[in-house]
Design a protein around this motif. Structure first.
Motif, PDB file in Angstrom:
ATOM      1  N   PRO A  56       0.960  -1.075  -0.106  1.00 43.57           N
ATOM      2  CA  PRO A  56       0.028  -0.049   0.029  1.00 43.57           C
ATOM      3  C   PRO A  56       0.760   1.178   0.021  1.00 43.57           C
ATOM      4  N   GLU A  57       0.242   2.191  -0.488  1.00 41.15           N
ATOM      5  CA  GLU A  57       1.002   3.490  -0.499  1.00 41.15           C
ATOM      6  C   GLU A  57       1.630   4.111   0.636  1.00 41.15           C
ATOM      7  N   LEU A  58       2.616   4.636   0.757  1.00 40.54           N
ATOM      8  CA  LEU A  58       3.428   5.233   1.847  1.00 40.54           C
ATOM      9  C   LEU A  58       2.597   6.647   1.997  1.00 40.54           C
ATOM     10  N   SER A  71       7.875  10.937   5.873  1.00 43.89           N
ATOM     11  CA  SER A  71       6.413  10.147   5.454  1.00 43.89           C
ATOM     12  C   SER A  71       5.647   9.666   7.009  1.00 43.89           C
ATOM     13  N   ALA A  72       4.617   8.960   6.844  1.00 38.62           N
ATOM     14  CA  ALA A  72       3.888   8.355   8.133  1.00 38.62           C
ATOM     15  C   ALA A  72       4.596   7.044   8.162  1.00 38.62           C
ATOM     16  N   ILE A  92      14.585   7.871  11.272  1.00 41.52           N
ATOM     17  CA  ILE A  92      14.340   8.433  12.461  1.00 41.52           C
ATOM     18  C   ILE A  92      12.847   8.472  12.782  1.00 41.52           C
ATOM     19  N   SER A  93      12.265   7.868  14.090  1.00 39.97           N
ATOM     20  CA  SER A  93      10.955   7.909  14.428  1.00 39.97           C
ATOM     21  C   SER A  93      10.712   8.929  15.387  1.00 39.97           C
ATOM     22  N   LEU A  94       9.642   9.586  15.365  1.00 38.72           N
ATOM     23  CA  LEU A  94       9.342  10.518  16.283  1.00 38.72           C
ATOM     24  C   LEU A  94       8.059   9.944  17.315  1.00 38.72           C
ATOM     25  N   CYS A 153       6.494   9.775  11.912  1.00 39.54           N
ATOM     26  CA  CYS A 153       5.646   9.531  13.031  1.00 39.54           C
ATOM     27  C   CYS A 153       4.772   8.705  12.581  1.00 39.54           C
ATOM     28  N   THR A 154       3.410   8.705  13.055  1.00 39.27           N
ATOM     29  CA  THR A 154       2.407   7.771  12.846  1.00 39.27           C
ATOM     30  C   THR A 154       1.871   8.161  11.393  1.00 39.27           C
ATOM     31  N   ASN A 155       1.566   9.340  11.279  1.00 38.74           N
ATOM     32  CA  ASN A 155       0.799   9.821  10.331  1.00 38.74           C
ATOM     33  C   ASN A 155       1.607  10.762   9.131  1.00 38.74           C
ATOM     34  N   GLY A 156       2.789  11.141   9.665  1.00 40.95           N
ATOM     35  CA  GLY A 156       3.773  11.849   8.962  1.00 40.95           C
ATOM     36  C   GLY A 156       3.213  13.247   8.514  1.00 40.95           C
TER      37      GLY A 156
END
Length: 214
Positions: A56-58, A71-72, A92-94, A153-156
């Protein structure tokens, strides 16, 4: 030394030969290119939800600078494609929960996480996150100057939008209102008023010193 020949037209007016005209066009082109140098972090794209061809699309994928993508939350297939297509080396995740280590599999990439509150409705919430915002900006810059990096992050849209906006303000001198407009292109949730309020109040020079901008 070889000279460029000049022939005369029937009326006696000197006319450059075709090879000389071609040479002049080439010189003009070189001068134009030289006069407009491309910065190492030239902005290549600014529009949210750029198609990646991954299914599925990012969501909210975008290229911020030459080596910085946003991105999400990606999955393992997203990361594999981004590595093959763009040479992704750092993620890198927030997010405040979860981790990305299990998504890397055997890719030659590293993961980092700097937890930010997912619901910064008020500005005080963002202010309390400032130490991690500074750490995230510092790590992001170190990663970006070396290899392609994905920030998410979750939703970007919100936490990623905040850090991306501050990155652009510190390193690319983007005005706060322009950074906010850009952030809103990526599905930003307008009720999270603390984020644009923080962007507007932040002392960019002082934040840059905290991050370690030369």
């Amino acid at each position: 030394m070889r000279h460029i020949g000049i022939r005369k037209a029937p009326l006696g007016v000197p006319v450059l030969g075709l090879s000389a005209l071609a040479l002049m066009a080439l010189l003009n082109l070189c001068q134009f290119a030289y006069a407009q140098p491309i910065a190492p972090d030239e902005v290549l794209a600014r529009v949210g939800n750029q198609p990646t061809g991954i299914q599925p699309e990012l969501a909210n994928f975008g290229r911020v600078t030459r080596n910085l993508y946003r991105s999400a939350q990606p999955n393992s297939e997203h990361l594999r494609v981004l590595h093959e297509r763009y040479g992704l080396r750092t993620v890198i995740s927030l997010k405040s929960t979860g981790h990305d280590e299990y998504l890397i599999n055997d890719l030659p990439a590293r993961v980092m996480r700097f937890s930010l509150n997912p619901q910064p409705i008020g500005i005080d919430t963002v202010r309390r996150d400032k130490p991690n915002i500074v750490r995230a900006l510092r790590a992001l810059r170190h990663a970006v100057v070396q290899k392609p990096t994905l920030l998410h992050c979750t939703n970007g849209s919100d936490r990623t939008g905040l850090v991306t906006a501050l990155y652009r303000m510190i390193y690319e001198n983007l005005p706060a209102e322009a950074a906010i407009r850009e952030m809103r292109q990526y599905d930003f949730h307008g009720y999270l008023r603390g984020i644009p309020a923080f962007i507007r109040e932040v002392d960019v020079a002082a934040l840059g010193r905290e991050v370690g901008v030369p």
